[in-house]
Design an enzyme around this catalytic site. Structure first.
Site, PDB file in Angstrom:
ATOM      1  N   ALA A 141       0.829  -1.210   0.000  1.00  0.00           N
ATOM      2  CA  ALA A 141       0.000   0.000   0.000  1.00  0.00           C
ATOM      3  C   ALA A 141       0.854   1.247   0.000  1.00  0.00           C
ATOM      4  O   ALA A 141       1.740   1.409   0.841  1.00  0.00           O
ATOM      5  CB  ALA A 141      -0.924   0.007   1.214  1.00  0.00           C
ATOM      6  N   THR A 142       0.577   2.133  -0.944  1.00  0.00           N
ATOM      7  CA  THR A 142       1.244   3.429  -1.012  1.00  0.00           C
ATOM      8  C   THR A 142       0.167   4.499  -0.952  1.00  0.00           C
ATOM      9  O   THR A 142      -0.748   4.510  -1.772  1.00  0.00           O
ATOM     10  CB  THR A 142       2.037   3.579  -2.327  1.00  0.00           C
ATOM     11  OG1 THR A 142       2.902   2.467  -2.487  1.00  0.00           O
ATOM     12  CG2 THR A 142       2.845   4.862  -2.324  1.00  0.00           C
ATOM     13  N   GLY A 143       0.263   5.388   0.027  1.00  0.00           N
ATOM     14  CA  GLY A 143      -0.762   6.421   0.156  1.00  0.00           C
ATOM     15  C   GLY A 143      -0.677   7.123   1.488  1.00  0.00           C
ATOM     16  O   GLY A 143       0.377   7.144   2.129  1.00  0.00           O
ATOM     17  N   GLY A 144      -1.786   7.692   1.910  1.00  0.00           N
ATOM     18  CA  GLY A 144      -1.828   8.419   3.167  1.00  0.00           C
ATOM     19  C   GLY A 144      -1.769   7.496   4.370  1.00  0.00           C
ATOM     20  O   GLY A 144      -1.870   6.272   4.256  1.00  0.00           O
TER      21      GLY A 144
ATOM     22  N   CYS B 147       7.075  11.781  -2.147  1.00  0.00           N
ATOM     23  CA  CYS B 147       7.081  11.673  -0.688  1.00  0.00           C
ATOM     24  C   CYS B 147       8.486  11.761  -0.090  1.00  0.00           C
ATOM     25  O   CYS B 147       8.637  12.027   1.099  1.00  0.00           O
ATOM     26  CB  CYS B 147       6.401  10.381  -0.229  1.00  0.00           C
ATOM     27  SG  CYS B 147       7.088   8.882  -0.956  1.00  0.00           S
TER      28      CYS B 147
END
Length: 383
Positions: free
Chosen positions: A195-198, A249
């Site tokens: 998972a890549t995200g917030g 990021c």
């Protein structure tokens, strides 16, 4: 009862995707190293060869980022990922230790669920797909809704490559008409989650009950040590922080510079012609409120230009400015500018001792970004 009313019930689409992925992975598991590497190489080559088209698709669909920077990112990452994978054994027997009489055999995880972000709608699926297939897995992409077309296009093109190498149907798939519930159900149904995200997305992955690898907030502090070439350090920081309008990021977010060099450091930023700086308290506060309304990152500033962010705050930032530089009140909890910004806004703060600089950098990361990235410009080996 619908799946919306009962979120524990698996959506038929998700169940079908996972079932087909399992069947495809079972067939793919018998593929040898050469065949696997051919597929993985050509996936990277597709992105490299079509960087301009894919960059335009990403900007047009998501509305964020810089077209030219996205081209560079796609070419650079495609080349870097393939060069890191080629020649490495990942299928069958991958190592032997005669002293302990052990033979190491690669075993795929199975079905990989890859949650991909709006900020990186092409490179993240490419990386996830190359890694998953290199190690004998199938993969299902769950893209951000505002990057759906990019994900569907990549899935179609990547599967064309798989089939050209004699691979199975459905080895690479994508969730369509995605939602938070569908993504959660996917994470609960696959064998491993990437998972890549917030922060909320990463936390959800870690709470899925499946092995998970998450990449959340970066919030990179960068320390300028005494004894370095200020102009050179500042030039590198500008290049990194301004790249793709600050949506990477791992880009520099918060500059820590020696107290006695503070004015000189700011001068080096502004002398570049690419940085707009203000220490007017009213302007700084207006920009704080635009970037972090109500104490949370404003999604409308993510990946947009410095001039657009200035306009939101009623400030005329020159079109030539790639970055906005603002003095921070402090580190960690002392100023919201110490958080991850994902836009071309960078904070700067002076320090007295190197130990203090490290403490301030750590304070920021303990608010957001611990375990991700930090940067240091120094010639001092001890530091």
């Amino acid at each position: 009862m619908s799946n919306i009313d009962n979120p524990t019930a698996t959506d038929p689409e998700i169940a079908s995707l996972v079932a087909k992925a399992r069947e495809a992975q079972g067939e793919f598991e018998s593929f040898g190293q050469e065949q696997v590497d051919g597929i993985v190489r050509d996936i990277g080559k597709y992105v490299y060869d079509n960087a301009e088209k894919l960059a335009r698709m990403a900007v047009d669909e998501t509305g964020i980022g810089v077209y030219e920077d996205k081209i560079a990112k796609k070419k650079g990452k495609a080349r870097a990922i393939w060069n890191s994978l080629k020649g490495k054994r990942s299928r069958g027997i991958i190592d032997e230790d005669p002293e302990t009489n052990l033979i190491y055999v690669a075993k795929p995880m199975g079905v990989v669920g890859a949650v991909t972000p709006i900020t990186n709608p092409v490179v993240t699926p490419m990386c996830n797909g190359m890694f998953a297939l290199k190690t004998g897995n199938s993969v299902i992409f769950a893209p951000h809704p505002k990057a759906q077309m990019c994900a569907e296009h990549l899935t179609e093109e990547f599967m064309r490559i798989v089939k050209a190498h004699g691979g199975p149907d459905d080895l690479i798939q994508v969730v369509r008409d995605g939602s938070v519930i569908k993504t959660q159900q996917l994470m609960q149904s696959v064998d491993v989650v990437v998972a890549t995200g917030g922060g909320a997305m990463v936390k959800s992955a870690y709470s899925s009950g499946k092995p998970s690898f998450g990449v959340g907030a970066g919030n990179v502090p960068v320390i300028i040590d005494r004894g370095v070439d200020l102009g050179e350090a500042v030039d590198k920081i500008i290049t990194g922080a301004a790249f793709d309008n600050g949506i990477i990021c791992s880009h520099e977010q918060f500059v820590l510079t020696p107290q006695e060099y503070f004015d000189e450091t700011v001068g080096a930023f502004t002398a570049s012609g690419k940085v707009w700086y203000t220490d007017d308290p009213a302007q700084v506060q207006r920009l704080r409120e635009v970037v972090f309304p109500g104490g949370h990152l404003n999604k409308d500033v993510v990946g947009v230009s410095a001039r657009e962010i200035g306009a939101m705050a009623g400030i005329d930032v020159p079109a030539s400015a790639r970055l906005i530089l603002l003095p921070a009140r402090g580190a960690g909890e002392e100023d919201i500018l110490a958080r991850e910004k994902l836009c071309p806004v960078v904070a700067i703060l002076p320090y007295q001792t190197f130990a203090e600089a490290v403490q301030k950098a750590k304070a920021n990361l303990l608010v957001e970004g611990a375990g991700h990235s930090a940067a240091l410009h120094s010639h001092d080996e001890d530091n």
